[in-house]
Motif scaffolding. Structure first.
Motif, mmCIF file in Angstrom:
data_model
loop_
_atom_site.group_PDB
_atom_site.id
_atom_site.type_symbol
_atom_site.label_atom_id
_atom_site.label_comp_id
_atom_site.label_asym_id
_atom_site.label_seq_id
_atom_site.Cartn_x
_atom_site.Cartn_y
_atom_site.Cartn_z
ATOM 1 N N SER A 92 0.854 -1.183 0.000
ATOM 2 C CA SER A 92 0.000 0.000 0.000
ATOM 3 C C SER A 92 0.890 1.231 0.000
ATOM 4 C CB SER A 92 -0.927 0.001 1.214
ATOM 5 O OG SER A 92 -0.162 -0.006 2.406
ATOM 6 N N LEU A 93 0.322 2.298 -0.503
ATOM 7 C CA LEU A 93 1.090 3.513 -0.681
ATOM 8 C C LEU A 93 0.141 4.691 -0.603
ATOM 9 C CD1 LEU A 93 3.869 4.754 -1.610
ATOM 10 C CD2 LEU A 93 3.003 4.557 -3.939
ATOM 11 N N ALA A 94 0.503 5.667 0.197
ATOM 12 C CA ALA A 94 -0.311 6.874 0.313
ATOM 13 C C ALA A 94 0.464 8.033 -0.293
ATOM 14 C CB ALA A 94 -0.637 7.151 1.782
ATOM 15 N N LEU A 95 -0.104 8.665 -1.296
ATOM 16 C CA LEU A 95 0.557 9.806 -1.935
ATOM 17 C C LEU A 95 0.117 11.087 -1.247
ATOM 18 C CD1 LEU A 95 0.266 8.897 -5.726
ATOM 19 C CD2 LEU A 95 2.029 8.272 -4.077
ATOM 20 N N THR A 96 1.082 11.839 -0.822
ATOM 21 C CA THR A 96 0.810 13.128 -0.190
ATOM 22 C C THR A 96 1.669 14.189 -0.855
ATOM 23 O OG1 THR A 96 2.563 12.870 1.451
ATOM 24 C CG2 THR A 96 0.404 11.949 2.015
ATOM 25 N N GLY A 97 1.387 15.433 -0.514
ATOM 26 C CA GLY A 97 2.156 16.526 -1.075
ATOM 27 C C GLY A 97 3.617 16.494 -0.653
ATOM 28 N N VAL A 317 2.519 -9.492 -11.212
ATOM 29 C CA VAL A 317 3.542 -9.947 -10.271
ATOM 30 C C VAL A 317 3.544 -9.130 -8.980
ATOM 31 C CG1 VAL A 317 5.035 -10.905 -12.050
ATOM 32 C CG2 VAL A 317 5.297 -8.526 -11.404
ATOM 33 N N ALA A 318 2.816 -8.045 -8.958
ATOM 34 C CA ALA A 318 2.705 -7.270 -7.721
ATOM 35 C C ALA A 318 1.542 -6.294 -7.867
ATOM 36 C CB ALA A 318 3.994 -6.501 -7.435
ATOM 37 N N ALA A 319 0.943 -5.973 -6.757
ATOM 38 C CA ALA A 319 -0.154 -4.996 -6.783
ATOM 39 C C ALA A 319 -0.024 -4.102 -5.551
ATOM 40 C CB ALA A 319 -1.509 -5.689 -6.793
ATOM 41 N N THR A 320 -0.291 -2.836 -5.747
ATOM 42 C CA THR A 320 -0.179 -1.876 -4.653
ATOM 43 C C THR A 320 -1.444 -1.033 -4.586
ATOM 44 O OG1 THR A 320 2.219 -1.730 -4.964
ATOM 45 C CG2 THR A 320 1.177 0.043 -3.721
ATOM 46 N N ALA A 321 -2.029 -0.986 -3.394
ATOM 47 C CA ALA A 321 -3.179 -0.106 -3.184
ATOM 48 C C ALA A 321 -2.655 1.300 -2.943
ATOM 49 C CB ALA A 321 -3.990 -0.590 -1.990
ATOM 50 N N VAL A 322 -3.094 2.221 -3.749
ATOM 51 C CA VAL A 322 -2.582 3.593 -3.672
ATOM 52 C C VAL A 322 -3.739 4.539 -3.347
ATOM 53 C CG1 VAL A 322 -1.483 5.468 -4.943
ATOM 54 C CG2 VAL A 322 -0.766 3.105 -5.345
ATOM 55 N N SER A 323 -3.546 5.344 -2.331
ATOM 56 C CA SER A 323 -4.507 6.421 -2.072
ATOM 57 C C SER A 323 -3.852 7.724 -2.479
ATOM 58 C CB SER A 323 -4.907 6.449 -0.595
ATOM 59 O OG SER A 323 -3.788 6.707 0.222
ATOM 60 N N TYR A 324 -4.614 8.560 -3.121
ATOM 61 C CA TYR A 324 -4.039 9.824 -3.575
ATOM 62 C C TYR A 324 -5.035 10.949 -3.381
ATOM 63 C CZ TYR A 324 -6.570 8.739 -7.941
ATOM 64 O OH TYR A 324 -7.518 8.421 -8.873
ATOM 65 N N GLU A 325 -4.499 12.094 -3.005
ATOM 66 C CA GLU A 325 -5.354 13.236 -2.703
ATOM 67 C C GLU A 325 -5.811 13.920 -3.984
ATOM 68 O OE1 GLU A 325 -2.615 15.449 -0.287
ATOM 69 O OE2 GLU A 325 -3.435 14.633 1.585
ATOM 70 N N ARG A 326 -7.075 14.322 -3.943
ATOM 71 C CA ARG A 326 -7.629 15.025 -5.095
ATOM 72 C C ARG A 326 -8.235 16.347 -4.643
ATOM 73 N NH1 ARG A 326 -11.004 12.548 -10.156
ATOM 74 N NH2 ARG A 326 -11.607 14.530 -11.095
ATOM 75 N N GLY A 327 -8.038 17.375 -5.439
ATOM 76 C CA GLY A 327 -8.559 18.687 -5.070
ATOM 77 C C GLY A 327 -8.406 19.661 -6.226
ATOM 78 N N TYR A 346 -7.270 18.487 -9.868
ATOM 79 C CA TYR A 346 -5.919 17.925 -9.812
ATOM 80 C C TYR A 346 -5.879 16.791 -8.798
ATOM 81 C CZ TYR A 346 -0.827 17.741 -9.569
ATOM 82 O OH TYR A 346 0.464 17.328 -9.634
ATOM 83 N N ALA A 347 -5.032 15.799 -9.080
ATOM 84 C CA ALA A 347 -4.820 14.700 -8.133
ATOM 85 C C ALA A 347 -3.330 14.425 -8.039
ATOM 86 C CB ALA A 347 -5.559 13.446 -8.586
ATOM 87 N N LEU A 348 -2.853 14.214 -6.832
ATOM 88 C CA LEU A 348 -1.432 13.931 -6.636
ATOM 89 C C LEU A 348 -1.049 12.619 -7.308
ATOM 90 C CD1 LEU A 348 -0.945 14.916 -2.884
ATOM 91 C CD2 LEU A 348 -0.129 16.144 -4.899
ATOM 92 N N GLY A 349 0.030 12.667 -8.050
ATOM 93 C CA GLY A 349 0.483 11.473 -8.756
ATOM 94 C C GLY A 349 -0.193 11.270 -10.084
#
Length: 386
Positions: A92-97, A317-327, A346-349
Motif C-alpha cells: 500500500s502507498l499513500a501519496l501526499t504533497g 507480479v505485484a499490486a499496490t493499493a494507492v490512495s491519492y489526494e484530489r482537489g 488535480y490529483a497527486l500522482g
C-alpha cells in the motif's frame, strides 16, 4: 499507451527482485553487485533464499556455483516472476504533497506561459490499484519482448490513470521511500481491479501483438519459401540423376547383350541390378517430393507455423493499493505583462485530471497545442495562432 513500462533490463529486474524479496520480509545486505539475503522462517515462499547470495550480472551463465544471477532471462529471476505471479503480493502507498511534487501538464510546460505561483488544495482521497505485470511476447524462433508494465486503475470509476502508474514506478525506485502503510484493499476489490488492469493492458498491447504476429508470419513465409525452393531444386537434381542412371542402365544392358564372356555378362547383370535399385530409390524420393509440392507442403507448413507461433503472457507480479489526494490546483500564470489566475481539478500522482480546452475555439490543449495568454483568455498556441 502508457509509458509505465520497463524493458526487462538489468535495472528492471534488479528493481523487481529487491521489491519482491522485501515483500517476503527479506533483509538484504548489499556489497557492490552482490546481495546477501536473510529471510524469516515463515516467509511465504518456496524458494530457499535464507543466506543466499545474489549477484547482478550481465550474463546469467557467468555466476559462480551457488550464486543466483540477477539478470534478464536468468532462471532465478524467472522463478521469482513465476512465484510473484502466483502470489501477486500486495502493498500500500499513500501519496501526499510531501512525497509527490506537483506535476504540471505538457500543454502548460511546453508553452510560452510561466507559472508564477501554484497552490494545491486537497479535498478528498481517491484510491487506485497499481499493478505490475510481467509481459512476454515471443515466438520460439525470432522475436522476443520481455517487459514489466505498470497499470493504475482507479477504484471509483475503474478508469486507467497512466500518470499514476508512472508515479508508482518512480516511487518504487531504490532511491525513493519504500512502500508504506495505507488503507488495505479487500480481495474482491483487488480481483476486480486486476481484471480491469489486465484487459486495459491487453488492449494497449494489441497493436504490438499484431505487429509481432505479422513479423512472425512474414518470417514463416520466408522460411516456407526457402524450403519450397530447396525441394524444387532437389526435385530437379533427382530428375537429372534418374536420367543419368537410365542412360547407364541402357549402356549396361547393351553390354549384357553383347558380352562374349559369361563372367562379363554376370558382372554386367549385377551392375544393372544395382543401378535399377538406386534409380527406384530416387524415383521413390522424387514421387514423394512431387506429392508434397502438389499438396503445398502441409506437414512442413504446420511445423513452421508452430515454430513461429506467437505466445503472449501477461502475469500480474505485484499490486499496490494507492490512495491519492484530489482537489484543486490554483495557478497564477504569467506572460509578458499579463497575469491571470486559473484553477484546475488535480490529483497527486495523476496530474490535472480534466481535459483543458482553448477558451476561444474549444480545441483541446496538448503538448503540440500548448497554452498561451491572450488578454485574460487562455488559448491554444496553434489552434488560435494569428
Amino acid at each position: 499507451m502508457t509509458d509505465a513500462a520497463l524493458a526487462v533490463t538489468e535495472r528492471a529486474v534488479e528493481r523487481f527482485t529487491e521489491t519482491y524479496l522485501k515483500s517476503l520480509g527479506a533483509e538484504i545486505t548489499k556489497e557492490g553487485r552482490q546481495w546477501t539475503v536473510s529471510l524469516p522462517e515463515d516467509a511465504p515462499t518456496d524458494l530457499e533464499l535464507d543466506g543466499a547470495v545474489l549477484e547482478i550480472i550481465d550474463d546469467p551463465n557467468d555466476v559462480d556455483e551457488g550464486v543466483f544471477a540477477i539478470a534478464p532471462e536468468s532462471p532465478f529471476v524467472e522463478r521469482l516472476l513465476d512465484e510473484a505471479a502466483d502470489r501477486t503480493p500486495t502493498g500500500s502507498l499513500a501519496l501526499t504533497g510531501e512525497r509527490v511534487d506537483i506535476q504540471l501538464p505538457p500543454w502548460l510546460t511546453d508553452g510560452p506561459v510561466d507559472v508564477v505561483d501554484q497552490t494545491f488544495t486537497p479535498y478528498y482521497d481517491r484510491r487506485a490499484v497499481c499493478a505490475l505485470f510481467h509481459v512476454g511476447i515471443e515466438t520460439v524462433s525470432e522475436y522476443q519482448r520481455e517487459e514489466l508494465h505498470a497499470v493504475a486503475i482507479d477504484l471509483n470509476d475503474h478508469e486507467e490513470r497512466p500518470r499514476l502508474a508512472d508515479t508508482y514506478l518512480e516511487l518504487t525506485d531504490d532511491e525513493q521511500p519504500e512502500l508504506d502503510e495505507g488503507r488495505a484493499i479487500d480481495e474482491q476489490e483487488l480481483t476486480d481491479a486486476l481484471d480491469v488492469a489486465y484487459t486495459t493492458l491487453e488492449n494497449e498491447l494489441s497493436s504490438t501483438v499484431r505487429e509481432t504476429r505479422e513479423r512472425a508470419t512474414r518470417a514463416a513465409e520466408v522460411e516456407l519459401d526457402e524450403y519450397r525452393q530447396f525441394v524444387r531444386q532437389r526435385r530437379d537434381e533427382l530428375s537429372d540423376a534418374i536420367d543419368n542412371l537410365t542412360t547407364r542402365i541402357e549402356d549396361v544392358t547393351e553390354t549384357i547383350d553383347t558380352a562374349s564372356q559369361q563372367e562379363e555378362r554376370v558382372e554386367a547383370l549385377r551392375k544393372r541390378k544395382e543401378l535399377r535399385a538406386e534409380r527406384d530409390d530416387l524415383r521413390s524420393e522424387l514421387d514423394d517430393l512431387t506429392t508434397k509440392i502438389e499438396a503445398g507442403f502441409p506437414d512442413k507448413r504446420q511445423e513452421i507455423q508452430e515454430r513461429h507461433a506467437l505466445t503472449v503472457r501477461l502475469r500480474p507480479v505485484a499490486a499496490t493499493a494507492v490512495s491519492y489526494e484530489r482537489g484543486d490546483l490554483d495557478l497564477t500564470l504569467g506572460a509578458d505583462e499579463t497575469t491571470i489566475s486559473k484553477s484546475y481539478g488535480y490529483a497527486l500522482g495523476v496530474g490535472v485530471v480534466e481535459e483543458v480546452a482553448c477558451d476561444r475555439c474549444g480545441q483541446q490543449l496538448t503538448a503540440e497545442n500548448p497554452l498561451e495568454l491572450d488578454g485574460k483568455q487562455t488559448v491554444g498556441a496553434v489552434c488560435c495562432d494569428d
